[in-house]
Design a protein around this motif. Structure first.
Motif, PDB file in Angstrom:
ATOM      1  N   ALA A   1       0.886  -1.092  -0.030  1.00  0.00           N
ATOM      2  CA  ALA A   1      -0.058   0.096  -0.124  1.00  0.00           C
ATOM      3  C   ALA A   1       0.785   1.284   0.065  1.00  0.00           C
ATOM      4  O   ALA A   1       0.493   2.251  -0.594  1.00  0.00           O
ATOM      5  CB  ALA A   1      -0.798  -0.120   1.233  1.00  0.00           C
ATOM      6  N   VAL A   2       1.887   1.244   0.559  1.00  0.00           N
ATOM      7  CA  VAL A   2       2.929   2.500   0.817  1.00  0.00           C
ATOM      8  C   VAL A   2       3.825   2.333  -0.758  1.00  0.00           C
ATOM      9  O   VAL A   2       3.847   3.628  -1.259  1.00  0.00           O
ATOM     10  CB  VAL A   2       3.771   2.402   1.887  1.00  0.00           C
ATOM     11  CG1 VAL A   2       4.937   3.145   1.847  1.00  0.00           C
ATOM     12  CG2 VAL A   2       2.988   2.344   3.355  1.00  0.00           C
ATOM     13  N   LEU A   3       4.167   1.396  -1.010  1.00  0.00           N
ATOM     14  CA  LEU A   3       4.784   1.270  -2.297  1.00  0.00           C
ATOM     15  C   LEU A   3       4.185   1.942  -3.386  1.00  0.00           C
ATOM     16  O   LEU A   3       4.500   2.440  -4.328  1.00  0.00           O
ATOM     17  CB  LEU A   3       5.094  -0.216  -2.671  1.00  0.00           C
ATOM     18  CG  LEU A   3       6.207  -0.737  -1.784  1.00  0.00           C
ATOM     19  CD1 LEU A   3       6.478  -2.307  -2.223  1.00  0.00           C
ATOM     20  CD2 LEU A   3       7.455  -0.182  -1.649  1.00  0.00           C
ATOM     21  N   ASP A   4       2.680   1.837  -3.383  1.00  0.00           N
ATOM     22  CA  ASP A   4       2.008   2.319  -4.427  1.00  0.00           C
ATOM     23  C   ASP A   4       1.445   3.549  -4.334  1.00  0.00           C
ATOM     24  O   ASP A   4       0.848   4.193  -5.230  1.00  0.00           O
ATOM     25  CB  ASP A   4       0.402   1.463  -4.396  1.00  0.00           C
ATOM     26  CG  ASP A   4       0.783  -0.066  -4.942  1.00  0.00           C
ATOM     27  OD1 ASP A   4       1.999  -0.177  -5.587  1.00  0.00           O
ATOM     28  OD2 ASP A   4      -0.257  -0.596  -4.621  1.00  0.00           O
ATOM     29  N   ILE A   5       1.728   4.532  -3.281  1.00  0.00           N
ATOM     30  CA  ILE A   5       1.471   5.746  -3.086  1.00  0.00           C
ATOM     31  C   ILE A   5       2.022   6.789  -3.949  1.00  0.00           C
ATOM     32  O   ILE A   5       1.328   7.661  -4.573  1.00  0.00           O
ATOM     33  CB  ILE A   5       1.414   6.240  -1.365  1.00  0.00           C
ATOM     34  CG1 ILE A   5       0.482   5.565  -0.746  1.00  0.00           C
ATOM     35  CG2 ILE A   5       1.141   7.780  -1.209  1.00  0.00           C
ATOM     36  CD1 ILE A   5       0.700   5.459   0.717  1.00  0.00           C
ATOM     37  N   PRO A   6       3.342   6.790  -4.103  1.00  0.00           N
ATOM     38  CA  PRO A   6       3.785   7.982  -4.667  1.00  0.00           C
ATOM     39  C   PRO A   6       3.509   7.504  -6.284  1.00  0.00           C
ATOM     40  O   PRO A   6       3.449   6.544  -6.893  1.00  0.00           O
ATOM     41  CB  PRO A   6       5.435   7.770  -4.480  1.00  0.00           C
ATOM     42  CG  PRO A   6       5.345   7.061  -3.150  1.00  0.00           C
ATOM     43  CD  PRO A   6       4.307   6.029  -3.101  1.00  0.00           C
ATOM     44  N   ARG A   7       3.600   8.520  -7.220  1.00  0.00           N
ATOM     45  CA  ARG A   7       3.437   8.421  -8.675  1.00  0.00           C
ATOM     46  C   ARG A   7       4.467   7.500  -9.269  1.00  0.00           C
ATOM     47  O   ARG A   7       3.927   6.689 -10.031  1.00  0.00           O
ATOM     48  CB  ARG A   7       3.462   9.836  -9.231  1.00  0.00           C
ATOM     49  CG  ARG A   7       3.019   9.884 -10.601  1.00  0.00           C
ATOM     50  CD  ARG A   7       2.657  11.375 -11.203  1.00  0.00           C
ATOM     51  NE  ARG A   7       3.869  12.154 -10.940  1.00  0.00           N
ATOM     52  CZ  ARG A   7       4.304  12.642 -11.881  1.00  0.00           C
ATOM     53  NH1 ARG A   7       4.216  12.357 -13.390  1.00  0.00           N
ATOM     54  NH2 ARG A   7       5.415  13.536 -11.842  1.00  0.00           N
TER      55      ARG A   7
END
Length: 328
Positions: A102-108
């Motif tokens: 979920a964190v890996l997917d947050i930044p563009r």
């Protein structure tokens, strides 16, 4: 060019701090904005066990960058907080927390990691030390697109350096601490291009760099002399190497310097085969080592000649030294 990026930096020790410093130094020229720094919570340190900020936190505060110190990034609250920064990319350097998908997917552009080895050669916690221990001729840094695996993400960029014959983990660490920041800035300056040409890792070439332990610090004389010499360099400054004094088994003698002797071992591994001004000679599984600098418990480290003048009677020729098994 990838200008005007909003960057989150996540890291904790001095190695990470050097990367953040390079990022800050290039931010104005590149149009980057480090919108937040994530680092481990303050930990007790020193004699007084007072809470001490990480090197990364100290630098961030000096530059008025917001600092976040969550105990975990697995909670919805922590993930929402990170999302609120609207980062284009998150740079992770020796952070110390696991990043869920979920964190890996947050930044563009996802999350990038600076790893201290030429991936996929050494994945895991101690790539610098394991490279020296294994006798690798080269090391380096890899800029990797993070995924949920352990250092398994696609490779964006690598920078290599030789491992010199006398290299210790401390000296190699210092080399990589110079290579890594420059490699990071190179990638960030043209991130979209590097992402477009990222290469998957060959899992068959990967090795796991196990975290170092104090249990490894006891010399296993059933290893070849060359392996013991590499371990000493790999385990400098921590955890070092030691063996028990055979006449006083409760006395661990630390080894600070040794060299491989070009002669066959005619005695059982761990047997003292001689003393001289140049050192204490000990047989191993293959060849001998000459221990040139030692440290008696509670004393300063000493050259072998001085050490043996004081403690040489404890190490007569023919006496076997202790030998750890280390599961071998």
């Amino acid at each position: 060019m990838t200008p005007n990026m909003r960057i989150i930096f996540a890291g904790t020790p001095e190695f990470a701090e050097q990367h953040l410093a390079e990022l800050i130094a290039h931010s104005e020229q590149q149009g980057w904005d480090t919108v937040a720094v994530y680092t481990q919570p303050d930990r007790p340190a020193g004699r007084g066990k007072k809470l001490q900020p990480s090197a990364v936190k100290t630098l961030a505060l000096e530059h008025n960058i917001p600092v976040e110190q969550p105990e975990s990034l697995r909670t919805a609250k922590a993930q929402q907080q990170l999302s609120n920064y609207q980062a284009d990319v998150m740079v992770v350097v020796a952070y110390g927390l696991i990043l869920p998908q979920a964190v890996l997917d947050i930044p563009r552009f996802g999350c990038l990691n600076v790893h201290g080895s030429l991936l996929p050669r050494w994945r895991g916690a101690a790539p610098i030390q394991r490279a020296i221990e294994a006798g690798d001729e080269r090391s380096g840094v890899t800029i990797m697109q993070m995924n949920q695996g352990l250092d398994t993400g696609d490779i964006l960029y690598t920078e290599s350096c030789p491992i010199e014959p006398q290299e210790t983990s401390a000296s190699l660490y210092a080399k990589l601490a110079k290579l890594g920041p420059k490699a990071l800035v190179t990638v960030l300056a043209d991130l979209e291009s590097y992402r477009a040409t990222a290469k998957p890792q060959d899992d068959q070439q990967a090795n796991y760099a196990h975290k170092l332990s104090k249990a490894e610090a006891e010399i296993d004389w059933h290893q070849p002399a060359a392996k013991i010499e590499r371990q000493l360099r790999a385990f400098t400054p921590w955890p070092g190497l030691w063996f028990s004094c055979p006449t006083q088994p409760d006395k661990p003698v630390k080894v600070h310097k040794l060299r491989v002797v070009d002669q066959p071992a005619t005695a059982k591994p761990g047997t003292v085969v001689g003393q001289s001004k140049s050192g204490l000679a000990v047989a191993t599984a293959e060849g001998c080592v000459n221990i040139e600098e030692l440290q008696w418990p509670g004393k300063a480290k000493q050259p072998a000649e001085v050490f043996l003048n004081g403690y040489g009677s404890h190490f007569p020729a023919g006496l076997p030294l202790s030998s750890g098994n280390h599961g071998n």
